[in-house]
Design an enzyme around this catalytic site. Sequence first.
Site, PDB file in Angstrom:
ATOM      1  N   ASP A   1       0.926  -1.122   0.032  1.00 27.17           N
ATOM      2  CA  ASP A   1       0.007  -0.089   0.086  1.00 27.17           C
ATOM      3  C   ASP A   1       1.049   1.326   0.207  1.00 27.17           C
ATOM      4  OD1 ASP A   1      -2.462   1.312  -0.012  1.00 27.17           O
ATOM      5  OD2 ASP A   1      -2.583   1.580   2.194  1.00 27.17           O
TER       6      ASP A   1
ATOM      7  N   ASP B   1     -32.751  -6.146  14.228  1.00 26.64           N
ATOM      8  CA  ASP B   1     -33.063  -6.173  15.551  1.00 26.64           C
ATOM      9  C   ASP B   1     -33.658  -4.583  16.023  1.00 26.64           C
ATOM     10  OD1 ASP B   1     -29.697  -5.860  16.892  1.00 26.64           O
ATOM     11  OD2 ASP B   1     -31.088  -4.665  15.512  1.00 26.64           O
TER      12      ASP B   1
ATOM     13  N   THR C   1     -20.385  -0.539  13.263  1.00 25.06           N
ATOM     14  CA  THR C   1     -21.649  -0.990  12.657  1.00 25.06           C
ATOM     15  C   THR C   1     -22.075   0.278  11.911  1.00 25.06           C
ATOM     16  OG1 THR C   1     -22.900   0.349  14.668  1.00 25.06           O
ATOM     17  CG2 THR C   1     -22.534  -2.027  14.931  1.00 25.06           C
TER      18      THR C   1
ATOM     19  N   SER D   1     -25.026  33.664  -4.562  1.00 26.47           N
ATOM     20  CA  SER D   1     -24.901  34.581  -5.590  1.00 26.47           C
ATOM     21  C   SER D   1     -24.748  33.592  -6.899  1.00 26.47           C
ATOM     22  CB  SER D   1     -23.478  35.265  -5.416  1.00 26.47           C
ATOM     23  OG  SER D   1     -22.228  34.063  -5.458  1.00 26.47           O
TER      24      SER D   1
ATOM     25  N   ARG E   1     -13.669  31.920  -9.329  1.00 23.42           N
ATOM     26  CA  ARG E   1     -14.677  31.510  -8.507  1.00 23.42           C
ATOM     27  C   ARG E   1     -15.066  30.293  -9.354  1.00 23.42           C
ATOM     28  NH1 ARG E   1     -18.908  36.460  -9.389  1.00 23.42           N
ATOM     29  NH2 ARG E   1     -18.851  36.596 -11.669  1.00 23.42           N
TER      30      ARG E   1
END
EC number: 2.7.11.1
Length: 551
Positions: A212, A404, A444, A478, A514
């Site tokens: 890895d 359950d 879980t 905006s 942006r």
Amino acid sequence: MGNACGGSLRSKYLSFKQTASQRHDTDDNNNAAAADSPKKPSRPPAAAKTDDHPVSASAPAAAMRRGQAPADLGSVLGHPTPNLRDLYAMGRKLGQGQFGTTYLCTELSTGVDYACKSISKRKLITKEDIEDVRREIQIMHHLSGHKNVVAIKGAYEDQLYVHIVMELCAGGELFDRIIQRGHYSERKAAELTRIIVGVVEACHSLGVMHRDLKPENFLLANKDDDLSLKAIDFGLSVFFKPGQTFTDVVGSPYYVAPEVLLKHYGPEADVWTAGVILYILLSGVPPFWAETQQGIFDAVLKGFIDFDSDPWPVISESAKDLITKMLNPRPKERLTAHEVLCHPWIRDHGVAPDRPLDPAVLSRIKQFSAMNKLKKMALRVIAESLSEEEIAGLKEMFQTMDADNSGAITYDELKEGLRKYGSTLKDTEIRDLMDAADIDNSGTIDYIEFIAATLHLNKLEREEHLVAAFSYFDKDGSGYITVDELQQACKEHNMPDAFLDDVINEADQDNDGRIDYGEFVAMMTKGNMGVGRRTMRNSLNISMRDAPGAL
């Protein structure tokens, strides 16, 4: 896409905006420069809450309510150990890995700081899982003493967790250090590669295959010393004998060797992965790239290496020769780690030139490291923004699996539930789903985790959810996401906000500083978001897509 489609997609966004629901209470794990920690934050992370600390005192009933391990879990290490809290003072959370959480700890007798990786015993479902943890500790001890391998201090076990205390790597991630240096040359890349391959050679000489290797698994013990680079995370490493072959597919998509995908491999796969890292060090991008995970695998198997695009025309022929030999698709013809270290380009005082690389390479490395953070944050936002009507089918599926009615799905419940829905996943693949979905390492899958996991598989590209995520980041409404808005979102999620300018620059295709909605969609639907230990998402998607109640 920002120029061609931005207007129409922005209009769609604005029309959806009033109805897109959102919540701002999502949570994220702090990342820090320590073993098992993927990123270094721009500021120290907040101290972990006492109630969440793995070594804090708590009643068994409370532990069960949180989905943690019952008090009577059997021993993992196979022998008694001292109480961790008798030896160390536990500090803030440093990072969240797939199988454990890393905390800062201080040795009481010396005052020396270490990193403590705490692995929930509830995640150790099978005998194989327990053997994996034992083997990781054995391998860390086996490699102990190598200057570029993180040193293990000790392993401890209590009722709920196995704790691995190791050297603290506070100097940051490899790529972050490269970015901070500014001046970055082939010679520096050769020095770093020599360290990385030196670790590989040491592992192989001791009969260990890492399996890895990737840039985020190399951290600096000292931010001022490049030679303090340390290999971390031996969770997938194995002992091997000469000539032995392995068949289990492990690793990360960008770095995986072709023979691993073909399920017949040996230690040569580590050299391939080191070659991928070298390619990234010199260009800022991985050599095998595609828009999808399967596309990445196809590219790896095809094995074509691009030496034509920038900056490769100005990279030395010796560097390209080494990469070609490390990325030889035929494992037996690939250079060994020792042969790599003997190559003229990589040898100390070798032929690697010291001229600076194109600054664009540094920018690409920053983008490669940063983009997945934003995608993952957006994924959580999407999961939190779903309406009750929209998740009704998934809610029904969750309730069916939660036999359950505890509010959380166990491994056995997930296995049985998937069988009912016609899944043919192997046990190891189901375990991978647990690992991917169990965000808080409780052992879980709770309701929100289940929604986020299934969203990741089959709902990410639904436009209304992309709109909801975009709306979350677009604080002022905006129709554009700015750096300031991304900084605010990172603060809300306790995420580091370094390199957000680079996120903007990569997504901002019309160069207006942006991100508009069209550019956001392009960013979210492009490439691979990263897969952890093994790959099983495509097969799970097929199983769940046609299931009753699936969206």
